[in-house]
Write an enzyme that holds these catalytic residues in place. Structure first.
Site, PDB file in Angstrom:
ATOM      1  N   CYS A  30     -10.307  -4.506   0.317  1.00  0.00           N
ATOM      2  CA  CYS A  30     -11.434  -3.981  -0.035  1.00  0.00           C
ATOM      3  C   CYS A  30     -12.562  -4.170  -1.450  1.00  0.00           C
ATOM      4  CB  CYS A  30     -11.348  -1.786   0.205  1.00  0.00           C
ATOM      5  SG  CYS A  30     -10.000  -1.689  -1.301  1.00  0.00           S
ATOM      6  N   ASN A  81       0.835  -1.401   0.267  1.00  0.00           N
ATOM      7  CA  ASN A  81      -0.154  -0.312   0.067  1.00  0.00           C
ATOM      8  C   ASN A  81       0.614   0.898   0.169  1.00  0.00           C
ATOM      9  OD1 ASN A  81       0.208  -0.932   2.730  1.00  0.00           O
ATOM     10  ND2 ASN A  81      -0.677   0.114   3.401  1.00  0.00           N
ATOM     11  N   ILE A  82       0.187   2.208  -0.541  1.00  0.00           N
ATOM     12  CA  ILE A  82       0.692   3.345  -0.823  1.00  0.00           C
ATOM     13  C   ILE A  82      -0.297   4.685  -0.395  1.00  0.00           C
ATOM     14  CG2 ILE A  82       2.361   5.151  -2.609  1.00  0.00           C
ATOM     15  CD1 ILE A  82       2.991   2.396  -4.537  1.00  0.00           C
ATOM     16  N   GLU A  83       0.543   5.346   0.832  1.00  0.00           N
ATOM     17  CA  GLU A  83      -0.971   5.984   1.030  1.00  0.00           C
ATOM     18  C   GLU A  83       0.186   7.855   0.423  1.00  0.00           C
ATOM     19  OE1 GLU A  83      -0.928   5.713   5.153  1.00  0.00           O
ATOM     20  OE2 GLU A  83      -2.185   3.679   4.537  1.00  0.00           O
ATOM     21  N   ASN A  84      -1.186   8.531   0.975  1.00  0.00           N
ATOM     22  CA  ASN A  84      -0.751   9.892   0.930  1.00  0.00           C
ATOM     23  C   ASN A  84      -1.788  11.192   0.660  1.00  0.00           C
ATOM     24  OD1 ASN A  84      -1.661  12.543  -1.327  1.00  0.00           O
ATOM     25  ND2 ASN A  84       0.068  11.324  -2.732  1.00  0.00           N
ATOM     26  N   GLU A 130      -2.833  -4.539  -3.871  1.00  0.00           N
ATOM     27  CA  GLU A 130      -3.876  -5.732  -4.090  1.00  0.00           C
ATOM     28  C   GLU A 130      -3.065  -4.412  -5.707  1.00  0.00           C
ATOM     29  OE1 GLU A 130      -4.964  -4.420  -1.165  1.00  0.00           O
ATOM     30  OE2 GLU A 130      -6.352  -6.232  -0.489  1.00  0.00           O
TER      31      GLU A 130
END
Ligand code: THU
Length: 297
Positions: free
Chosen positions: A251, A208-211, A221
């Site tokens: 999700c 996962n790559i958050e912002n 995924e």
């Protein structure tokens, strides 16, 4: 680069692209550009006939290559630009290195023997044959080792290592756990890793790559799916997803994205790092779903 002729009905849809990329990987490693080759995918009977007529060998084989360039002894394509230029074809703008014939029957049997997909075996045979067209052979032990090393490097470039054959649920899950270390999750601190398996045997990982905008966050995924699709893989058979704190079931958006590219009922493997994993199918996670075939455009 490859001009592929195939009159075999059960040629896997992903094979031509994988064969093309196998040939490109070999040429990139060999440092040759603007070259091409003709490939014919035939059955055992036809390759037997060609083997008898062209080489006087009265049996079928998996792959035959007929180089058009006569390399100087000990030389390969890398140092033979002038010789290769003689094979220039003005119609395609490529220099044709020669012809390749592959038996799909042999490829199918070998794929089964090694426990990997037919597309992958066709990719491997193409890389092997391209190396022959580039002047490699396996007559002596030292030549064989050099050719083998090039094959391995080319297959690795495609994400197809020899260990891929052993990518079972545990291996996919372990690869997903490893990706937890790459996760960028400074806002939720909820790290997720994923490992997606394509029908042709390749695997693609993601995290996962958050912002800071939160909404621009990408899940592990979809990160893996983006990597895979951008590398030409579009049919997936399994995905493993690992969470650090707890198991991370996909999700809703990711379920729908996986649905787009599922090859049959995709297997979903979910668990927490250091723990056991559970499996489900995408159909179980997204029943009565909407997919590409519902839109007939
Ligand atoms: N996350 C995933 O990577 N995959 C999922 O399917 C569920 C959620 C990530 C996104 C976000 O970085 C964090 O988990 C918390 O939502």
């Amino acid at each position: 680069m490859l001009d592929i002729e195939c009159c075999i009905s059960d040629m896997p849809a992903s094979a031509p692209d994988l064969m093309e990329r196998a040939a490109q990987a070999v040429c990139r490693l060999e440092g040759v550009e603007n070259v091409g080759a003709y490939v014919r995918v035939v059955d055992d009977e036809t390759i037997h006939e060609i083997n008898r007529e062209q080489r006087g060998v009265d049996r079928p084989t998996d792959v035959l290559s007929f180089p058009s360039v006569r390399y100087r002894p000990g030389e390969t394509a890398r140092g033979s630009a002038a010789l290769i230029r003689r094979e220039y074809d003005p119609d395609s703008g490529l220099c044709f290195l020669g012809d390749i014939v592959i038996s799909i029957d042999r490829a199918r049997a070998q794929a089964q023997e090694f426990g990997h997909s037919l597309a992958r075996e066709l990719g491997y045979l193409t890389a092997h044959a391209m190396l022959h067209l580039c002047g490699y052979d396996h007559m002596t032990d030292s030549d064989k080792a050099k050719m083998r090393a090039m094959e391995d490097r080319a297959m690795r470039e495609l994400g197809l290592t020899r260990e891929d054959a052993a990518y079972d649920d545990q291996a996919l899950f372990d690869a997903a756990c490893k990706m937890l270390d790459s996760a960028y999750a400074p806002y939720s601190h909820f790290r997720v890793g994923a490992c997606l398996q394509a029908e042709d045997g390749r695997v693609f990982t993601g995290c996962n790559i958050e912002n800071a905008s939160l909404g621009a966050t990408i899940c592990a995924e979809r990160c893996a799916v983006s990597k895979a699709v951008s590398e030409g893989a579009r049919r997936f058979t399994a995905i493993a997803i690992a969470g650090d704190e707890k198991p991370a079931w996909p999700c809703g958006i990711c379920r729908q994205v996986l649905r787009e590219f599922a090859a049959g009922d995709l297997r979903v493997i979910v668990g927490q790092r250091g723990g056991a994993f559970e499996t489900a199918t995408l159909e179980e996670l997204l029943p009565r779903s909407f997919g590409p075939e519902d839109l007939t455009i």
